[in-house]
Design a protein around this motif. Structure first.
Motif, PDB file in Angstrom:
ATOM      1  N   PRO A  66       0.817  -1.214   0.000  1.00  0.00           N
ATOM      2  CA  PRO A  66       0.000   0.000   0.000  1.00  0.00           C
ATOM      3  C   PRO A  66       0.859   1.277   0.000  1.00  0.00           C
ATOM      4  N   PRO A  67       0.297   2.394  -0.524  1.00  0.00           N
ATOM      5  CA  PRO A  67       1.049   3.643  -0.649  1.00  0.00           C
ATOM      6  C   PRO A  67       1.560   4.178   0.687  1.00  0.00           C
ATOM      7  N   SER A  68       0.924   3.787   1.793  1.00  0.00           N
ATOM      8  CA  SER A  68       1.335   4.269   3.114  1.00  0.00           C
ATOM      9  C   SER A  68       2.663   3.666   3.564  1.00  0.00           C
ATOM     10  N   GLY A  69       3.153   2.647   2.864  1.00  0.00           N
ATOM     11  CA  GLY A  69       4.431   2.038   3.237  1.00  0.00           C
ATOM     12  C   GLY A  69       4.386   0.532   3.116  1.00  0.00           C
ATOM     13  N   LEU A  70       5.548  -0.069   2.946  1.00  0.00           N
ATOM     14  CA  LEU A  70       5.631  -1.511   2.744  1.00  0.00           C
ATOM     15  C   LEU A  70       4.981  -2.283   3.889  1.00  0.00           C
ATOM     16  N   MET A  71       4.359  -3.397   3.546  1.00  0.00           N
ATOM     17  CA  MET A  71       3.847  -4.297   4.573  1.00  0.00           C
ATOM     18  C   MET A  71       5.033  -4.959   5.265  1.00  0.00           C
TER      19      MET A  71
END
Ligand code: HEC
Length: 117
Positions: free
Chosen positions: A94-99
């Motif tokens: 996701p754009p919020s940061g890597l899982m």
């Protein structure tokens, strides 16, 4: 003598059991990252629903990529786009940061294992 040993053994197992319970939440399954056993239904689907389908689902999925079903997730993984983006620090999904690495490994293992349904 044998009886005492057996009793001690049972006692030890019992103690092990209670220790394990105290540390590990019984509701929390250990994530499966083994490519022989990872499946879409058991492992991958929940990762998609927890991290992707708020955008990649519904009537107008982001980038036209609907990640709510096996066929589509397989197709985006097979063509390399999905694995590329979930491991791309510069343009992560996701754009919020890597899982976390476990989630990313599960998807990699799913691909390595031949996309078990
Ligand atoms: C907050 C919304 C949002 C979330 C959550 C999200 N994405 Fe995306 N995704 C987008 C948008 C917007 C684009 C198009 C812009 C871009 O490529 O950066 C995109 C593009 C993509 C693409 C490229 C598709 C193409 O055809 O170009 C892939 C693959 C992808 N996302 C996979 C995922 C995966 C897998 C997850 C979950 C692990 C995820 N995305 C989570 C919004 C999101």
């Amino acid at each position: 003598m044998k009886k005492i040993k057996t009793t001690l053994f049972i006692l030890a197992i019992g103690m092990l059991g209670s220790c394990t319970k105290a540390i590990i939440d019984p509701d929390e399954e250990t994530p499966d990252t083994n490519s022989d056993t990872v499946t879409y239904a058991k492992d991958v689907e929940q990762i998609m629903f927890n991290n992707c389908v708020t955008c990649h689902g519904g009537a107008a999925p982001s980038a036209g990529a609907d990640l709510t079903n096996y066929a589509n997730v397989k197709s985006y993984t097979q063509d390399g786009q999905l694995l590329q983006r979930i491991n791309n620090e510069a343009a992560p999904m996701p754009p919020s940061g890597l899982m976390n690495s476990t989630n990313r490994q599960i998807i990699q293992s799913w691909a390595d294992g031949g996309y078990k349904q």
